[in-house]
Design a protein around this motif. Structure first.
Motif, PDB file in Angstrom:
ATOM      1  N   GLN A 156     -26.777 -30.347  12.135  1.00 20.57           N
ATOM      2  CA  GLN A 156     -25.336 -30.584  12.239  1.00 20.57           C
ATOM      3  C   GLN A 156     -24.804 -30.283  13.632  1.00 20.57           C
ATOM      4  O   GLN A 156     -24.011 -31.053  14.165  1.00 20.57           O
ATOM      5  N   ALA A 157     -25.236 -29.189  14.220  1.00 20.88           N
ATOM      6  CA  ALA A 157     -24.692 -28.762  15.504  1.00 20.88           C
ATOM      7  C   ALA A 157     -25.336 -29.465  16.687  1.00 20.88           C
ATOM      8  O   ALA A 157     -24.678 -29.705  17.701  1.00 20.88           O
ATOM      9  N   GLN A 158     -26.634 -29.780  16.584  1.00 24.89           N
ATOM     10  CA  GLN A 158     -27.365 -30.374  17.700  1.00 24.89           C
ATOM     11  C   GLN A 158     -28.265 -31.504  17.191  1.00 24.89           C
ATOM     12  O   GLN A 158     -29.492 -31.414  17.277  1.00 24.89           O
ATOM     13  N   PRO A 159     -27.687 -32.570  16.673  1.00 28.15           N
ATOM     14  CA  PRO A 159     -28.507 -33.635  16.091  1.00 28.15           C
ATOM     15  C   PRO A 159     -29.467 -34.277  17.087  1.00 28.15           C
ATOM     16  O   PRO A 159     -30.498 -34.811  16.682  1.00 28.15           O
ATOM     17  N   GLU A 160     -29.171 -34.162  18.358  1.00 27.82           N
ATOM     18  CA  GLU A 160     -30.064 -34.736  19.377  1.00 27.82           C
ATOM     19  C   GLU A 160     -31.418 -34.032  19.415  1.00 27.82           C
ATOM     20  O   GLU A 160     -32.370 -34.544  20.008  1.00 27.82           O
ATOM     21  N   ARG A 161     -31.551 -32.894  18.771  1.00 27.03           N
ATOM     22  CA  ARG A 161     -32.819 -32.160  18.730  1.00 27.03           C
ATOM     23  C   ARG A 161     -33.750 -32.652  17.635  1.00 27.03           C
ATOM     24  O   ARG A 161     -34.862 -32.146  17.497  1.00 27.03           O
ATOM     25  N   ALA A 162     -33.304 -33.646  16.841  1.00 27.91           N
ATOM     26  CA  ALA A 162     -34.116 -34.091  15.710  1.00 27.91           C
ATOM     27  C   ALA A 162     -34.188 -35.621  15.663  1.00 27.91           C
ATOM     28  O   ALA A 162     -33.257 -36.316  16.051  1.00 27.91           O
ATOM     29  N   LEU A 163     -35.317 -36.088  15.182  1.00 32.13           N
ATOM     30  CA  LEU A 163     -35.505 -37.497  14.862  1.00 32.13           C
ATOM     31  C   LEU A 163     -35.704 -37.582  13.357  1.00 32.13           C
ATOM     32  O   LEU A 163     -36.248 -36.666  12.737  1.00 32.13           O
ATOM     33  N   VAL A 164     -35.268 -38.685  12.768  1.00 30.54           N
ATOM     34  CA  VAL A 164     -35.474 -38.902  11.339  1.00 30.54           C
ATOM     35  C   VAL A 164     -36.027 -40.291  11.123  1.00 30.54           C
ATOM     36  O   VAL A 164     -35.858 -41.196  11.943  1.00 30.54           O
ATOM     37  N   VAL A 165     -36.726 -40.446  10.013  1.00 25.13           N
ATOM     38  CA  VAL A 165     -37.144 -41.766   9.549  1.00 25.13           C
ATOM     39  C   VAL A 165     -36.156 -42.145   8.455  1.00 25.13           C
ATOM     40  O   VAL A 165     -35.945 -41.360   7.511  1.00 25.13           O
ATOM     41  N   ALA A 166     -35.553 -43.308   8.598  1.00 22.21           N
ATOM     42  CA  ALA A 166     -34.536 -43.727   7.642  1.00 22.21           C
ATOM     43  C   ALA A 166     -34.864 -45.089   7.081  1.00 22.21           C
ATOM     44  O   ALA A 166     -35.437 -45.943   7.761  1.00 22.21           O
ATOM     45  N   SER A 167     -34.517 -45.264   5.827  1.00 19.07           N
ATOM     46  CA  SER A 167     -34.589 -46.551   5.167  1.00 19.07           C
ATOM     47  C   SER A 167     -33.188 -46.820   4.646  1.00 19.07           C
ATOM     48  O   SER A 167     -32.726 -46.136   3.729  1.00 19.07           O
ATOM     49  N   GLY A 168     -32.516 -47.752   5.260  1.00 20.81           N
ATOM     50  CA  GLY A 168     -31.103 -47.944   4.942  1.00 20.81           C
ATOM     51  C   GLY A 168     -30.331 -46.700   5.326  1.00 20.81           C
ATOM     52  O   GLY A 168     -30.479 -46.188   6.438  1.00 20.81           O
ATOM     53  N   ASP A 169     -29.580 -46.161   4.391  1.00 22.78           N
ATOM     54  CA  ASP A 169     -28.809 -44.942   4.658  1.00 22.78           C
ATOM     55  C   ASP A 169     -29.556 -43.663   4.306  1.00 22.78           C
ATOM     56  O   ASP A 169     -29.070 -42.569   4.530  1.00 22.78           O
TER      57      ASP A 169
END
Length: 92
Positions: free
Chosen positions: A76-89
């Motif tokens: 929440q505070a530093q989203p630039e520190r994480a990558l995610v794999v997403a399918s749609g939403d």
């Protein structure tokens, strides 16, 4: 936030789905926290097998809540520190 609940699709649901690797967004925090707890649960299962449940519970009491809280706060505070794999939403 509830670390034990998740909107993460099953493997069967994601097998045929398209996905993308993207930067995390603050709204991904709940899903990231749930995934982190799930990943660490297997590690703690091994600790329980080695240490026994009593020692594990004394040494790691509240680990699930702490892991979920810590990951949630960072995403929440530093989203630039994480990558995610997403399918749609959905973060998968």
């Amino acid at each position: 936030m509830n670390a034990s609940s998740s909107s993460v699709p099953s493997r069967a649901e994601t097998a045929a789905a398209s996905w993308e690797l993207r930067s995390a967004q603050p709204e991904d925090a709940d899903a990231c926290a749930a995934l982190a707890v799930g990943a660490w649960r297997r590690i703690h299962d091994a600790y329980i097998a080695i240490l026994g449940p009593d020692v594990h519970d004394r040494a790691f009491s509240g680990w699930e809540e702490a892991k979920a809280r810590d990951v949630h706060q960072v995403v929440q505070a530093q989203p630039e520190r994480a990558l995610v794999v997403a399918s749609g939403d959905a973060v998968i």
